[in-house]
Scaffold this active site. Structure first.
Site, PDB file in Angstrom:
ATOM      1  N   GLY A 186      -4.450   7.033  -0.183  1.00 24.55           N
ATOM      2  CA  GLY A 186      -5.212   5.826   0.063  1.00 24.55           C
ATOM      3  C   GLY A 186      -4.643   5.076   1.245  1.00 24.55           C
ATOM      4  O   GLY A 186      -3.581   5.420   1.747  1.00 24.55           O
ATOM      5  N   THR A 238      -1.799  -0.153  -0.199  1.00 26.01           N
ATOM      6  CA  THR A 238      -2.614  -0.260  -1.404  1.00 26.01           C
ATOM      7  C   THR A 238      -1.781  -0.155  -2.678  1.00 26.01           C
ATOM      8  O   THR A 238      -2.317  -0.200  -3.771  1.00 26.01           O
ATOM      9  CB  THR A 238      -3.712   0.820  -1.430  1.00 26.01           C
ATOM     10  OG1 THR A 238      -3.144   2.062  -1.026  1.00 26.01           O
ATOM     11  CG2 THR A 238      -4.846   0.467  -0.495  1.00 26.01           C
ATOM     12  N   GLU A 274     -25.570   1.042   3.972  1.00 29.06           N
ATOM     13  CA  GLU A 274     -25.168   1.894   2.847  1.00 29.06           C
ATOM     14  C   GLU A 274     -26.219   1.886   1.750  1.00 29.06           C
ATOM     15  O   GLU A 274     -26.501   2.922   1.136  1.00 29.06           O
ATOM     16  CB  GLU A 274     -23.818   1.450   2.288  1.00 29.06           C
ATOM     17  CG  GLU A 274     -22.658   1.452   3.300  1.00 29.06           C
ATOM     18  CD  GLU A 274     -22.422   2.811   3.947  1.00 29.06           C
ATOM     19  OE1 GLU A 274     -22.862   3.832   3.384  1.00 29.06           O
ATOM     20  OE2 GLU A 274     -21.802   2.839   5.037  1.00 29.06           O
TER      21      GLU A 274
HETATM   22  P1  ADP Z   1       1.699   1.830  -0.012  1.00 30.23           P
HETATM   23  O1  ADP Z   1       2.836   2.613  -0.573  1.00 30.23           O
HETATM   24  O2  ADP Z   1       0.368   2.227  -0.591  1.00 30.23           O
HETATM   25  O3  ADP Z   1       1.650   1.755   1.474  1.00 30.23           O
HETATM   26  P2  ADP Z   1       3.156  -0.338  -1.153  1.00 30.23           P
HETATM   27  O4  ADP Z   1       3.292   0.103  -2.561  1.00 30.23           O
HETATM   28  O5  ADP Z   1       4.316  -0.136  -0.263  1.00 30.23           O
HETATM   29  O6  ADP Z   1       1.877   0.311  -0.494  1.00 30.23           O
HETATM   30  O7  ADP Z   1       2.723  -1.873  -1.143  1.00 30.23           O
HETATM   31  C1  ADP Z   1       3.467  -2.852  -0.452  1.00 30.23           C
HETATM   32  C2  ADP Z   1       3.503  -4.129  -1.226  1.00 30.23           C
HETATM   33  O8  ADP Z   1       2.217  -4.710  -1.327  1.00 30.23           O
HETATM   34  C3  ADP Z   1       3.942  -3.946  -2.658  1.00 30.23           C
HETATM   35  O9  ADP Z   1       5.323  -3.928  -2.779  1.00 30.23           O
HETATM   36  C4  ADP Z   1       3.319  -5.142  -3.360  1.00 30.23           C
HETATM   37  O10 ADP Z   1       4.124  -6.273  -3.212  1.00 30.23           O
HETATM   38  C5  ADP Z   1       2.038  -5.354  -2.587  1.00 30.23           C
HETATM   39  N1  ADP Z   1       0.920  -4.710  -3.289  1.00 30.23           N
HETATM   40  C6  ADP Z   1       0.192  -3.653  -2.871  1.00 30.23           C
HETATM   41  N2  ADP Z   1      -0.763  -3.322  -3.780  1.00 30.23           N
HETATM   42  C7  ADP Z   1      -0.619  -4.190  -4.795  1.00 30.23           C
HETATM   43  C8  ADP Z   1      -1.298  -4.378  -6.045  1.00 30.23           C
HETATM   44  N3  ADP Z   1      -2.322  -3.588  -6.428  1.00 30.23           N
HETATM   45  N4  ADP Z   1      -0.875  -5.366  -6.853  1.00 30.23           N
HETATM   46  C9  ADP Z   1       0.145  -6.163  -6.488  1.00 30.23           C
HETATM   47  N5  ADP Z   1       0.826  -6.052  -5.333  1.00 30.23           N
HETATM   48  C10 ADP Z   1       0.454  -5.089  -4.486  1.00 30.23           C
HETATM   49 ZN    ZN Z   2     -24.500   5.892   7.533  1.00 34.02          ZN
END
Ligand code: ADP
Ligand code: ZN
Length: 578
Positions: free
Chosen positions: A190, A194, A411
């Site tokens: 993703g 996220t 869409e």
């Molecule tokens: P990715 O690994 O998908 O790039 P991360 O897990 O490193 O994203 O996300 C970075 C920070 O963003 C997390 O440590 C958190 O603080 C915040 N965050 C991202 N998604 C969420 C969520 N669904 N709920 C709460 N905090 C989130």
């Molecule tokens: Zn289209």
């Protein structure tokens, strides 16, 4: 490995080399010591005058050395004449002959010395390097993970999916005894931010197991062979700490389609990873998780059964999830009464969890800078504005709103048309940006023998055209249509090309592969066909304008709608009558 460590290793390697070179030159210089070289005739004089008492000589050598009575050493040519020894003995010099044997001993000695220094050097280097291989792993290992599922807002589906991993890690034996098979590798994919890392960490936290956190890019900034070695070290440690989670962020850094540019260091690393994954059993209690935002171009070898065979999508949050994330990250902050997180959530389509967290953080900083103890709406608005500019989005929120509406119609048009003229399932329509485009319609083309009738083909083209057509229906003119249809057009063009060129469906040309005869022969007819289908699409959408408006309206409100919503809107009354 960080830059600092790389520099340190480099410095040590250089130092080792310099020492080695110094030792080499020292030995060299000792061998060619400043022994004075004299003429053979002088030597004869010295011998005859009784200045030389004894000598060690190899009569085969081209030169020989000797000492006079006061201990000074000289070197001269060996005459290698038949009665040289007799000459020496006649002058009462004690001669000790050293034969070939001593040359061999000499050679062996220097060989031995070189060997010892090489061994010492290698040993030194290895200990230096080993240190650098082992230490990052230790740094990346966390024993007491405090993250819990409650730290993740939204992402409900992936949380559900992950629950079984937690259960397994808690009581591996229970599952193993029953002969249950668990995935070895799980890929979370993703957009960035996220919460993929967050999710993996939370699993470790919930299960109370150690968490090894490495990044794919750690493995490739390595000296030759070290990436692979580090993989092995990592897994060795992981097995010793099992049950545990090994999390590899940015796995695409080492596992994108090989071949495009064959990078042997990358290949070695990925092969080591695959070998490790093939080599252990899930009963070892190590679960490998990896994250990527480029699922499409991951190396296919990585996702084969028995490796990363479980793939879980972590999507950008929808309105409700965004609200929950905003609430979560502002729960420990002093938010003013005028802050409307619900409104903010509606304005932050396309923001990731990390971006929302950053927004709240930025707003808090704004408040502090203002000298306020409370985060007020103005702080939020300023932060939001700043982030929109940073993300290269339009700062004009009215423009943004119009664009969102356009995406909803585009869409919505695809979805409506697909429902009206095909039997494709449409599990989901969304205006939330994805990694591949602005919004999206998920089509599940029903399983059937892969034969398309001419009608099917035309219908597929009309579904592709319906995005652009819906834009035109919304705007009522052709000046405001957008570039959003470029991918649709490309795919439609491929289908049209096939219609004439591969499937022999054209009335005019019949069953001839036109392009084999003359390139571009059917261009005019293709243009005519494209126009005919587009205007047919346009008319059909106009006839169903009410439904299109309703679909777009619900999309704007909920951002994502599902098949049931579509069915209700499109076939609602008819279904009720049945
Ligand atoms: P990715 O690994 O998908 O790039 P991360 O897990 O490193 O994203 O996300 C970075 C920070 O963003 C997390 O440590 C958190 O603080 C915040 N965050 C991202 N998604 C969420 C969520 N669904 N709920 C709460 N905090 C989130
Ligand atoms: Zn289209």
């Amino acid at each position: 490995m960080d830059k600092e460590k790389q520099k340190r290793i480099l410095a040590m390697v250089m130092a080792g080399l310099i020492i080695g070179i110094a030792v080499f030159f020292y030995i060299q210089s000792r061998e060619s010591d400043e022994i004075e070289e004299i003429k053979y005739t002088e030597f004869e004089k010295m011998a005859e005058s009784g200045e030389i008492k004894e000598m060690e000589i190899n009569f085969n050598d081209p030169t020989f050395t000797f000492k006079n009575s006061s201990g000074e050493e000289f070197k001269t040519d060996n005459p290698r004449s038949f009665n040289f020894k007799k000459f020496l003995l006649d002058n009462e010099i004690d001669v000790e002959e050293v034969g070939k044997k001593s040359v061999i001993v000499d050679m062996l000695m220097s060989l031995f010395m070189t060997l010892i220094s090489v061994v010492v050097m290698v040993f030194l280097l290895r200990s230096v390097l080993n240190q650098s291989i082992a230490s990052p792993n230790l740094n990346h290992k966390t024993e007491n993970v405090v993250t819990r599922f409650s730290d993740i807002a939204g992402n409900e589906e992936s949380k559900q999916d992950m629950m079984f991993l937690v259960k397994f890690l808690k009581e591996p034996k229970k599952y193993i005894d029953m002969g249950a098979k668990l995935p070895k590798g799980v890929i979370l994919f993703g957009a960035p931010g996220t919460g993929k890392t967050l999710t993996a960490r939370a699993i470790a936290g919930e299960a109370g197991v150690p968490f090894f956190n490495v990044s794919g890019s750690d493995f490739i900034e390595m000296y030759a062979g070290l990436g692979a070695k580090r993989v092995r070290t990592l897994f060795k440690e992981a097995k010793e700490s099992a049950p545990c989670i090994v999390f590899i962020d940015e796995i695409d850094a080492l596992g994108t389609n090989r071949g495009e540019q064959s990078h042997s260091e990358k290949d070695q690393t990925i092969n080591a990873l695959l070998a490790e994954m093939d080599g252990f059993n899930t009963t070892d209690g190590v679960i490998v998780m990896a994250a990527t935002n480029r699922m499409e171009d991951l190396d296919k070898a990585l996702i084969r059964p028995g490796r990363f065979d479980r793939h879980i999508a972590v999507e950008l949050p929808e309105y409700r999830d965004r609200l929950n994330i905003l609430k979560l990250h502002s729960s420990n902050k002093n938010m003013g009464d005028d802050v409307d997180l619900d409104a903010l959530s509606k304005m932050t389509i396309g923001f990731s969890g990390a971006a929302l967290e950053a927004l709240i953080n930025e707003a808090t900083i704004n408040a502090v800078n203002r000298g306020s103890k409370v985060v007020e709406n103005e702080d939020i608005e300023e932060a939001h504005f700043k982030m929109l500019i940073k993300g290269n989005k339009k700062k004009d929120s009215d423009r943004t709103k119009k664009e969102t509406e356009l995406v909803a119609y585009h869409e919505g048009g695809h979805a409506l048309m697909a429902k009206l003229i095909t039997d494709n399932d449409i599990p989901k329509v969304t205006i939330i940006p994805s990694t591949s485009g602005v919004g999206g319609v998920t089509f599940n083309v029903p399983r059937r023998i892969s034969l398309l009738s001419r009608q099917d083909l035309e219908n597929e083209i009309m579904v592709l055209y319906s995005g652009r057509a819906a834009e035109e229906v919304l705007k009522g003119n052709r000046d405001e249509i957008t570039t959003g249809a470029s991918n649709d057009i490309e795919r439609a063009t491929e289908l049209i090309k096939g219609y004439f060129n591969n499937y022999g469906m054209s009335e005019k040309y019949g069953m001839i592969k036109i392009s084999s005869i003359k390139e571009g022969e059917y261009l005019e007819e293709a243009i005519e066909m494209s126009k005919r289908l587009y205007s047919k699409t346009l008319n059909l959408l106009e006839e169903n304008r009410g439904k299109l408006d309703q679909i777009a309206g619900e999309l704007l409100e909920k951002e994502t709608i599902v098949e049931d919503d579509l069915d209700r809107i499109i076939f609602g009354e008819e279904l009720e009558e049945v």
